[in-house]
Design a protein around this motif. Structure first.
Motif, PDB file in Angstrom:
ATOM      1  N   UNK A 224     -46.989  21.645  -5.280  1.00  0.00           N
ATOM      2  CA  UNK A 224     -48.655  21.015  -5.922  1.00  0.00           C
ATOM      3  C   UNK A 224     -49.033  19.993  -5.214  1.00  0.00           C
ATOM      4  N   UNK A 225     -49.132  20.857  -3.940  1.00  0.00           N
ATOM      5  CA  UNK A 225     -49.598  19.716  -2.869  1.00  0.00           C
ATOM      6  C   UNK A 225     -49.400  19.969  -1.196  1.00  0.00           C
ATOM      7  N   UNK A 226     -49.908  19.871  -0.255  1.00  0.00           N
ATOM      8  CA  UNK A 226     -50.701  20.111   1.085  1.00  0.00           C
ATOM      9  C   UNK A 226     -50.209  19.507   1.785  1.00  0.00           C
ATOM     10  N   UNK A 227     -49.314  20.238   2.801  1.00  0.00           N
ATOM     11  CA  UNK A 227     -48.962  19.135   4.044  1.00  0.00           C
ATOM     12  C   UNK A 227     -48.732  19.158   4.832  1.00  0.00           C
ATOM     13  N   UNK A 228     -49.699  18.797   6.382  1.00  0.00           N
ATOM     14  CA  UNK A 228     -50.729  19.122   7.960  1.00  0.00           C
ATOM     15  C   UNK A 228     -49.011  19.646   8.265  1.00  0.00           C
ATOM     16  N   UNK A 229     -48.529  19.063   7.911  1.00  0.00           N
ATOM     17  CA  UNK A 229     -46.804  19.478   8.893  1.00  0.00           C
ATOM     18  C   UNK A 229     -46.010  20.374   8.220  1.00  0.00           C
ATOM     19  N   UNK A 230     -46.534  20.609   6.576  1.00  0.00           N
ATOM     20  CA  UNK A 230     -45.476  21.592   6.628  1.00  0.00           C
ATOM     21  C   UNK A 230     -45.085  23.189   7.171  1.00  0.00           C
ATOM     22  N   UNK A 231     -43.962  23.319   7.138  1.00  0.00           N
ATOM     23  CA  UNK A 231     -43.887  24.736   7.538  1.00  0.00           C
ATOM     24  C   UNK A 231     -43.373  25.161   9.438  1.00  0.00           C
ATOM     25  N   UNK A 232     -42.861  24.137   9.693  1.00  0.00           N
ATOM     26  CA  UNK A 232     -42.983  23.145  10.589  1.00  0.00           C
ATOM     27  C   UNK A 232     -41.357  24.397  11.613  1.00  0.00           C
ATOM     28  N   UNK A 233     -41.353  24.647  12.621  1.00  0.00           N
ATOM     29  CA  UNK A 233     -40.201  25.410  12.507  1.00  0.00           C
ATOM     30  C   UNK A 233     -39.828  26.579  11.864  1.00  0.00           C
ATOM     31  N   UNK A 234     -40.760  26.551  10.524  1.00  0.00           N
ATOM     32  CA  UNK A 234     -40.526  28.543  10.039  1.00  0.00           C
ATOM     33  C   UNK A 234     -40.531  29.927  10.972  1.00  0.00           C
TER      34      UNK A 234
END
Length: 326
Positions: A224-234
């Protein structure tokens, strides 16, 4: 048989080990968490697999996920209808993917350099747009994609299953799928067969970017949010899952089902480390080590002097001969 079903044996063994190591692993809540984590990694892995089969690599999948998620979240907060926001996210993913393919095919940059550079561009853009802050307080309608159910089936898992079936059929039953394998087996033979290698390559990167955007929608719905640093290393997880599932970094080999099994292996490892309170830094090191060993075993399988044999969907000569007749 052992080599064909090896990833499944590894997955089964890992489940047993984690069940013994932690009494919380087989609880309903934890299994649901693992399933939702796998849905995001699995969708990314399908896109990564397509690129790997061609002999390329896409390091932007995590950055595309974060960037498309941030843009669609900002649109949602501005009152834009949900459907339009989702279409915008998919369009962004497709555009970035096509641009990656353009850089690789027209500018002749190696895929590693092209997608590594684009990763920096997208990560920086996401941080600039948000000032490094998460985009929260999103409408509840987006939660359905991360936490909703359809006939008692979790929506993220349902979306992963549908995409897996579609792309497995594409790879195994269509001319386009045979062309993807042909690109990875012998690019020059594919070109001599009259296939537009550049066009096919750009299309494959486009699909990878679009699938990364789908994964972003699932993750945004879950958080329920969006992180600009999300999925780092994915991207490392997606590459490792593809190779563990039977794909080869040299191209021409891989199945969607194997990649999904690899995605479950990576998710269970991450979840197990968390349950066992393993240091986060060690988790990153472990994933890096797994990636190195997976690629190394792939090299051993391709070595003529190795006891391992390369895992093929069809023999190499047969694949090349098929590509010549496409």
């Amino acid at each position: 048989m052992l080599k064909k079903y090896g990833p499944l044996f590894i997955l089964a063994g890992l489940i047993v080990i984690m069940a013994i190591a932690s009494p919380y692993f087989l609880t309903a809540d934890n299994l649901e968490t693992v399933a939702k984590q796998t849905a995001v990694i699995g969708v990314l892995t399908i896109g990564e697999l397509l690129v790997i089969i061609t002999g390329g690599i896409d390091l932007t999948v995590g950055a595309v996920l974060a960037f498309s998620m941030v843009i669609s979240a900002l649109m949602l907060k501005a009152g834009v209808p949900l459907v339009v926001c989702i279409l915008a996210a998919l369009a962004i993913g497709a555009a970035v993917g096509y641009l990656n393919g353009f850089i690789v095919t027209k500018m002749k940059l190696p895929p590693f350099i092209a997608t590594l550079g684009m990763t920096g561009v997208l990560r920086g853009a996401a941080l600039i747009i948000t000032d490094g802050l998460p985009v929260s307080s999103l409408p509840e309608s987006i939660n359905w994609f991360g936490n909703g159910t359809v006939l008692f089936i979790s929506v993220p898992i349902l979306i992963l299953a549908v995409l897996a079936i579609i792309f497995q059929i594409v790879l195994s039953k269509t001319i386009f799928g045979r062309q993807i394998y042909a690109l990875g087996s012998n690019t020059e033979a594919t070109r001599l067969a009259g296939i537009n290698v550049g066009s096919r390559t750009r299309c494959i990167y486009l699909l990878s970017g679009m699938l990364a955007a789908v994964a972003g929608i699932l993750l945004m719905g879950r958080l329920s949010a969006a992180q600009p640093t999300a999925a780092t290393g994915y991207e490392s997880n997606a590459i490792a899952a593809s190779v563990i599932g039977g794909a080869s970094m040299l191209g021409g080999v891989g199945t969607v089902w194997g990649a999904i099994v690899g995605a479950f292996i990576m998710s269970i490892l991450t979840n197990g480390f968390t349950l066992l309170h393993v240091n986060t830094f060690f988790q990153q090191s472990a994933i890096g080590f797994i990636l190195i060993m997976a690629v190394y075993l792939d090299i051993l399988q391709r070595s003529s002097g190795s006891p391992f044999k390369r895992l093929h969907l069809v023999p190499r000569k047969e694949k090349i001969s098929k590509s010549e007749h496409l």
